[in-house]
Write a protein that holds these residues in place. Structure first.
Motif, short mmCIF file in Angstrom:
data_model
loop_
_atom_site.label_atom_id
_atom_site.label_comp_id
_atom_site.label_asym_id
_atom_site.label_seq_id
_atom_site.Cartn_x
_atom_site.Cartn_y
_atom_site.Cartn_z
N ASN A 55 2.51 9.37 -5.86
CA ASN A 55 2.92 10.74 -5.54
C ASN A 55 4.10 11.19 -6.41
O ASN A 55 4.15 12.34 -6.85
CB ASN A 55 3.31 10.87 -4.06
N VAL A 56 5.04 10.26 -6.65
CA VAL A 56 6.19 10.60 -7.50
C VAL A 56 5.69 10.94 -8.91
O VAL A 56 6.13 11.90 -9.53
CB VAL A 56 7.21 9.43 -7.55
N LYS A 57 4.73 10.15 -9.37
CA LYS A 57 4.17 10.42 -10.69
C LYS A 57 3.52 11.82 -10.73
O LYS A 57 3.76 12.59 -11.66
CB LYS A 57 3.14 9.36 -11.05
N ILE A 90 9.57 5.05 -9.12
CA ILE A 90 10.37 5.73 -8.11
C ILE A 90 11.82 5.94 -8.58
O ILE A 90 12.41 6.98 -8.33
CB ILE A 90 10.32 4.94 -6.77
N ILE A 91 12.36 4.96 -9.32
CA ILE A 91 13.76 5.14 -9.75
C ILE A 91 13.88 5.80 -11.13
O ILE A 91 14.96 6.23 -11.51
CB ILE A 91 14.58 3.82 -9.69
N MET A 92 12.75 5.89 -11.87
CA MET A 92 12.75 6.62 -13.15
C MET A 92 11.48 7.48 -13.21
O MET A 92 10.52 7.14 -13.93
CB MET A 92 12.81 5.65 -14.34
N PRO A 93 11.44 8.59 -12.50
CA PRO A 93 10.18 9.30 -12.26
C PRO A 93 9.48 9.87 -13.49
O PRO A 93 8.26 10.01 -13.48
CB PRO A 93 10.59 10.46 -11.34
N ASP A 94 10.25 10.19 -14.56
CA ASP A 94 9.58 10.91 -15.66
C ASP A 94 9.35 10.06 -16.91
O ASP A 94 9.06 10.59 -17.98
CB ASP A 94 10.37 12.19 -16.01
N ILE A 95 9.48 8.73 -16.81
CA ILE A 95 9.22 7.90 -18.01
C ILE A 95 7.71 7.64 -18.16
O ILE A 95 6.94 7.87 -17.23
CB ILE A 95 9.98 6.55 -17.97
N ASN A 96 7.33 7.16 -19.33
CA ASN A 96 5.95 6.70 -19.52
C ASN A 96 5.86 5.24 -19.12
O ASN A 96 6.68 4.42 -19.55
CB ASN A 96 5.55 6.83 -21.00
N ILE A 97 4.86 4.92 -18.32
CA ILE A 97 4.67 3.52 -17.91
C ILE A 97 3.26 3.07 -18.32
O ILE A 97 2.26 3.68 -17.91
CB ILE A 97 4.84 3.35 -16.38
N ALA A 98 3.21 2.02 -19.14
CA ALA A 98 1.90 1.54 -19.60
C ALA A 98 1.31 0.56 -18.60
O ALA A 98 2.03 -0.22 -17.97
CB ALA A 98 2.06 0.86 -20.95
N SER A 99 0.02 0.64 -18.49
CA SER A 99 -0.71 -0.31 -17.69
C SER A 99 -1.08 -1.47 -18.62
O SER A 99 -1.95 -1.34 -19.47
CB SER A 99 -1.95 0.39 -17.14
N ALA A 100 -0.38 -2.60 -18.51
CA ALA A 100 -0.48 -3.67 -19.51
C ALA A 100 -1.84 -4.37 -19.49
O ALA A 100 -2.44 -4.56 -18.43
CB ALA A 100 0.63 -4.70 -19.26
N THR A 101 -2.27 -4.76 -20.69
CA THR A 101 -3.55 -5.47 -20.83
C THR A 101 -3.56 -6.77 -20.02
O THR A 101 -4.59 -7.17 -19.49
CB THR A 101 -3.78 -5.82 -22.33
N ALA A 102 -2.38 -7.42 -19.91
CA ALA A 102 -2.33 -8.70 -19.20
C ALA A 102 -2.74 -8.54 -17.74
O ALA A 102 -3.21 -9.49 -17.10
CB ALA A 102 -0.93 -9.30 -19.30
N LEU A 103 -2.60 -7.33 -17.19
CA LEU A 103 -3.04 -7.10 -15.80
C LEU A 103 -4.55 -7.28 -15.67
O LEU A 103 -5.06 -7.77 -14.67
CB LEU A 103 -2.67 -5.68 -15.36
N THR A 159 0.84 -1.20 0.00
CA THR A 159 0.00 0.00 0.00
C THR A 159 0.88 1.25 0.00
O THR A 159 0.66 2.18 -0.77
CB THR A 159 -0.90 0.01 1.26
N GLN A 160 1.89 1.25 0.86
CA GLN A 160 2.75 2.43 0.95
C GLN A 160 3.58 2.65 -0.31
O GLN A 160 3.72 3.76 -0.79
CB GLN A 160 3.68 2.30 2.15
N LEU A 161 4.12 1.53 -0.83
CA LEU A 161 4.93 1.60 -2.04
C LEU A 161 4.13 2.22 -3.19
O LEU A 161 4.57 3.14 -3.88
CB LEU A 161 5.39 0.18 -2.43
N ARG A 162 2.90 1.73 -3.37
CA ARG A 162 2.10 2.17 -4.51
C ARG A 162 1.67 3.63 -4.34
O ARG A 162 1.65 4.39 -5.31
CB ARG A 162 0.90 1.24 -4.69
N SER A 163 1.36 4.00 -3.12
CA SER A 163 0.94 5.39 -2.93
C SER A 163 2.14 6.34 -3.07
O SER A 163 2.02 7.43 -3.61
CB SER A 163 0.18 5.49 -1.60
N TYR A 164 3.31 5.88 -2.65
CA TYR A 164 4.53 6.69 -2.81
C TYR A 164 4.80 6.91 -4.32
O TYR A 164 5.07 8.02 -4.76
CB TYR A 164 5.71 5.95 -2.16
N ALA A 165 4.69 5.80 -5.08
CA ALA A 165 4.94 5.89 -6.52
C ALA A 165 3.93 6.82 -7.20
O ALA A 165 4.27 7.60 -8.09
CB ALA A 165 4.87 4.50 -7.14
#
Ligand code: SAM
Ligand code: SF4
Length: 369
Positions: free
Chosen positions: A46-48, A276-289, A38-44
């Motif tokens: 916020n970084v976004k 968190i380690i690459m804050p400004d890249i584009n990250i896709a939410s994959a269909t497989a999820l 929960t904390q990891l995801r909310s931190y990420a």
């Protein structure tokens, strides 16, 4: 409890601020427990918000052909699978799908297919790219994901209008790479790495990614995957859970896999860690999820992802682009998928970046360095 929460926050701060992220911290977070997740995801998230904004960009995805010349051991449309009805969406149907995405103000499209390098295919893609630019008055951004090609082809497609390319490394560990691919010239690890360098050299916004939860894969491999992406300085990523398919060679290892729920949670954690380690890249939410959880893509958006790829492939072809089991949305027409997406995205605290290309900010930042 407070101490635990403080401890987790400190670890995440260390990752975020580090010149060289610590592998031990990353490894612990890849398979974290509920509180840390929960904390990891909310931190990420916020970084976004801090480095980007609260926009989510749409890419209308066209899976325009399942004909493939390769034999990756995990993939349902591999050349060796004789149980697949092979199709090519016609040029007119592809252009209709693009028109639909344009009318819906999606901002961008993705053209994806099995890998082919024959002259006919290369020319066809070239013509399609030019036509897409023409019918949309150059208003739509184009990502392509068409496997490994030679430098000349990559360049030709770039000059015809594609400006982002997604080529997953699948696993950055060479030994694992050859456990999930045949070891031959067509499936060479070195060639795949070289292709990524070529894409970057030509000027593409360059994307890669891995599958999570592969047989034989360890958490250390996943840590190395994240560090590989950071070292390579990628602009965008598409990574998702590995999902078994019965007509593939890897299916025989299905009993050794982590439960699907674990693969799902680990994928969300990988997305957060990369944010968190690459804050400004584009990250896709994959269909497989979405295949593993009906709200999977939305959960990824809350964990740091900022790109979503609604499928705009004409419905009649969708059942034949089965990379893995339970691939979602195979029986819906494009319009059905759109209707509820905006509302679902709103619920994640984000808004849709309608009409924008949604380029990788990292790409522009690194080129301005
Ligand atoms: N042929 C191109 C290529 O391989 O780069 C693009 C299409 S390929 C179907 C797109 C991605 O699907 C691959 O990079 C791979 O990671 C993913 N994929 C294939 N089989 C999968 C499976 N069984 N589970 C999850 N993802 C899979
Ligand atoms: Fe072909 Fe891509 Fe599937 Fe490999 S992953 S078999 S290249 S479609």
């Amino acid at each position: 409890m407070t101490t635990t929460i403080d401890h987790i926050t400190k670890q995440l701060d260390r990752l975020y601020n580090a010149q060289a992220p610590e592998t031990g911290i990353i490894k612990n977070f890849i398979k974290a427990e509920t509180e840390a997740n929960t904390q990891l995801r909310s931190y990420a998230n916020n970084v976004k918000q801090k480095h980007l904004d609260n926009y989510v960009y749409f890419r209308g995805l066209t899976e325009f052909s399942n004909k493939c010349s390769k034999n990756c051991y995990y993939c349902g449309i591999r050349a060796g699978n004789k149980n697949v009805d092979r199709y090519d969406v016609t040029d007119e149907d592809i252009l209709d799908a693009v028109r639909f995405a344009h009318e819906q103000n999606y901002g961008s499209v993705v053209l994806q297919a099995g890998e082919r390098s024959d002259k006919h295919f290369v020319e066809r893609v070239d013509k399609l790219l030019r036509k897409i630019k023409q019918i949309t008055n150059d208003e739509i951004g184009i990502t392509i994901s068409l496997g490994e090609q030679n430098y000349e082809t990559f360049k030709r497609w770039f000059e015809s209008g594609a400006h982002r390319y997604l080529l997953r490394i699948e696993s950055s560990n060479k030994i694992l790479y050859y456990k999930i691919h045949p070891k031959n010239e067509k499936h060479s690890y070195e060639h795949r790495i070289q292709a990524l360098y070529d894409l970057k050299d030509i000027g593409y916004q360059t994307g890669t990614g891995v599958m999570i939860g592969l047989p034989f894969q360890t958490r250390k491999d996943l840590v190395e995957d994240l560090l590989f992406m950071r070292r390579f300085d990628i602009d965008m990523v598409g990574m998702g859970p590995y999902i078994e398919h019965q007509d593939t060679p890897l299916y025989k290892y299905r009993n050794q896999l982590l439960p699907q729920q674990d693969r799902f949670e680990m994928t969300l954690n990988m997305i957060s860690l990369l944010r968190i380690i690459m804050p400004d890249i584009n990250i896709a939410s994959a269909t497989a999820l979405q295949a593993l959880d009906p709200m999977g893509r939305e959960k990824a958006l809350k964990a740091g992802a900022n790109v979503i790829m609604p499928n705009v492939t004409p419905g009649m072809y969708r059942n034949s682009y089965k990379l893995y089991e339970n691939k979602p949305c195979t029986d819906e027409e494009a319009a059905d998928c759109v209707s509820c997406l905006e509302m679902r995205i709103g619920l994640t605290g984000n808004q849709v970046g309608y009409g924008k290309w949604g380029d990788s900010r990292h790409y522009h930042n690194r080129r301005g360095r």
